[in-house]
Design a protein around this motif. Structure first.
Motif, mmCIF file in Angstrom:
data_model
loop_
_atom_site.group_PDB
_atom_site.id
_atom_site.type_symbol
_atom_site.label_atom_id
_atom_site.label_comp_id
_atom_site.label_asym_id
_atom_site.label_seq_id
_atom_site.Cartn_x
_atom_site.Cartn_y
_atom_site.Cartn_z
ATOM 1 N N TRP A 1 0.777 -1.144 0.044
ATOM 2 C CA TRP A 1 -0.038 0.000 0.024
ATOM 3 C C TRP A 1 1.010 1.481 -0.020
ATOM 4 O O TRP A 1 0.546 2.189 -0.602
ATOM 5 C CB TRP A 1 -1.000 -0.014 1.110
ATOM 6 N N ALA A 2 1.977 1.193 0.731
ATOM 7 C CA ALA A 2 2.836 2.471 0.787
ATOM 8 C C ALA A 2 3.560 2.751 -0.560
ATOM 9 O O ALA A 2 3.768 3.833 -0.947
ATOM 10 C CB ALA A 2 4.143 2.176 1.632
ATOM 11 N N GLU A 3 3.566 1.475 -1.401
ATOM 12 C CA GLU A 3 3.929 1.635 -2.735
ATOM 13 C C GLU A 3 3.176 2.514 -3.486
ATOM 14 O O GLU A 3 3.445 3.386 -4.543
ATOM 15 C CB GLU A 3 4.523 0.465 -3.450
ATOM 16 N N ILE A 4 1.916 2.055 -3.288
ATOM 17 C CA ILE A 4 0.859 2.804 -4.241
ATOM 18 C C ILE A 4 0.485 4.136 -3.782
ATOM 19 O O ILE A 4 0.323 4.962 -4.731
ATOM 20 C CB ILE A 4 -0.621 1.954 -4.033
ATOM 21 N N VAL A 5 0.766 4.459 -2.601
ATOM 22 C CA VAL A 5 0.476 5.838 -1.990
ATOM 23 C C VAL A 5 1.612 6.685 -2.528
ATOM 24 O O VAL A 5 1.229 7.884 -2.965
ATOM 25 C CB VAL A 5 0.421 5.815 -0.310
ATOM 26 N N ALA A 6 2.829 6.244 -2.322
ATOM 27 C CA ALA A 6 3.992 6.951 -2.907
ATOM 28 C C ALA A 6 4.037 7.242 -4.184
ATOM 29 O O ALA A 6 4.392 8.322 -4.756
ATOM 30 C CB ALA A 6 5.470 6.102 -2.625
ATOM 31 N N GLU A 7 3.407 6.267 -5.210
ATOM 32 C CA GLU A 7 3.334 6.721 -6.618
ATOM 33 C C GLU A 7 2.369 7.920 -6.689
ATOM 34 O O GLU A 7 2.563 8.774 -7.612
ATOM 35 C CB GLU A 7 2.899 5.423 -7.071
ATOM 36 N N ASN A 8 1.274 7.693 -6.163
ATOM 37 C CA ASN A 8 0.149 8.654 -6.242
ATOM 38 C C ASN A 8 0.354 10.062 -5.651
ATOM 39 O O ASN A 8 -0.139 11.170 -6.127
ATOM 40 C CB ASN A 8 -1.189 7.941 -5.857
ATOM 41 N N THR A 9 1.143 10.130 -4.471
ATOM 42 C CA THR A 9 1.158 11.390 -3.793
ATOM 43 C C THR A 9 2.709 12.006 -4.125
ATOM 44 O O THR A 9 3.063 13.014 -3.588
ATOM 45 C CB THR A 9 0.995 11.312 -2.307
ATOM 46 N N LYS A 10 3.386 11.201 -5.184
ATOM 47 C CA LYS A 10 4.776 11.823 -5.421
ATOM 48 C C LYS A 10 5.888 12.045 -4.096
ATOM 49 O O LYS A 10 6.537 12.985 -4.215
ATOM 50 C CB LYS A 10 4.782 12.913 -6.120
#
Length: 342
Positions: A269-278
């Motif tokens: 989930w952190a990977e998805i968050v990082a990608e979407n929030t830059k």
């Protein structure tokens, strides 16, 4: 829950909801009683239902439901992203939203509308209170909250930022009139802070993350001010509609499954968050771990304690003149879904 179990749930859902609704004859909300009677007469057709769901953030619910395999709903879902819970409730008042996920504060202000905001709080999403901060820009000479006297402070009106700024000022011996408050959206507030047109910013979520990325520092944190209660809100009409009622009940339980999936899949989930929030993956993962350690997110039924918490918030806002009259928040709550939340 795996897809096979969800498939079984989807097939059995209309019958289960009908039985549960028929058993809830003592609900306090009259519109809920109408839904029960209709559902008991026959299983609602969820295939014709579209749930319009609002959220504050970057669209995490849509991404999370898909990643967790929870997007195979027996009804359609339309997700929309707003910069604040107050904007969600404005959309709900215009019949453009079926479910809103906000903090305790927006429903209080929305209740001041002529029709009471056309809203009902049906559940609480207990969550962390991190990334809710009063920040100052890089190079600021402000060292403590009391130093903000006479200075411009940006905040997001009718949100947690509005409330915790009041509390921080009080704790520092200041009143609302001691500062020059500037009501701005999350993005405009961030721009104002970075651009130097305000001396401090009270905000939350991605705005706080971005502020720190641009050199801002925390002047005060709201982690011990806020309750961590985030209401799940719908309309009175949706409670009364048997099909919408059943779809919302299913959605609430999927929302809990989504929260549990995040807890068990933090790195993914952190990977998805990082990608979407830059933001850097390490930062996203650390933020997630901290939030899960403080309070894992979970949807719960309404309670006397949650109502009392919101009443305290309303009384605080009234005491400093931000509400023109006393608000009895109990009228905003409905237990129409309490027995359905697993």
């Amino acid at each position: 829950m795996n897809k096979r179990k969800l498939s079984i749930l989807s097939v059995a859902l209309p019958f289960v909801i009908a039985v549960i609704l028929a058993a809830c004859g003592n609900e306090k909300n009259r519109t809920g009683n109408e839904a029960e009677a209709a559902a008991a007469a026959g299983s609602p057709d969820l295939s014709k239902v579209t749930l319009k769901v609002g959220q504050t953030g970057w669209g995490n619910l849509e991404a999370g439901f898909k990643e967790a395999g929870l997007d195979d709903t027996p009804y359609k879902v339309e997700f929309s992203v707003f910069q604040g819970g107050n904007l969600q409730l404005e959309a709900m008042a215009g019949d453009h939203l079926d479910i809103a996920l906000t903090s305790e504060i927006p429903p209080i202000f929305a209740s001041q509308a002529v029709d009471g905001g056309n809203l009902q709080i049906i559940a609480i999403q207990k969550s962390d209170t991190l990334e809710q901060e009063l920040v100052i820009p890089k190079g600021s000479t402000v060292r403590q909250v009391s130093d903000l006297k006479g200075k411009k402070v940006a905040y997001v009106k009718s949100t947690t930022a509005h409330y915790f700024l009041v509390k921080m000022l009080e704790e520092a011996g200041l009143s609302w009139s001691d500062i020059e408050p500037v009501a701005l959206s999350t993005s405009d507030g961030l721009s104002a802070l970075i651009g130097g047109s305000v001396d401090a910013l009270a905000s939350y979520g991605n705005a706080i993350i971005s502020a720190h990325q641009n050199g801002a520092t925390t002047l005060a944190s709201a982690k011990d001010i806020l309750s961590g209660n985030f209401p799940v809100i719908t309309t009175k009409a949706d409670i009364a509609d048997p099909a919408k009622h059943a779809a919302i009940a299913d959605f609430l339980n999927r929302l809990n499954q989504y929260n549990e999936w995040i807890h068990n899949n933090q790195k993914k989930w952190a990977e998805i968050v990082a990608e979407n929030t830059k933001q850097p993956l390490e930062q996203a993962l650390e933020t997630l771990k901290n939030s899960q350690e403080q309070r894992p997110t979970k949807v719960t039924a309404i309670s006397d304690e949650a109502i009392a918490s919101q009443q305290d918030v309303a009384d605080t806002l009234q005491s400093v003149g931000l509400l023109t009259k006393k608000v009895d928040v109990k009228s905003l709550w409905s237990d129409a879904f309490s027995q359905m939340i697993k």
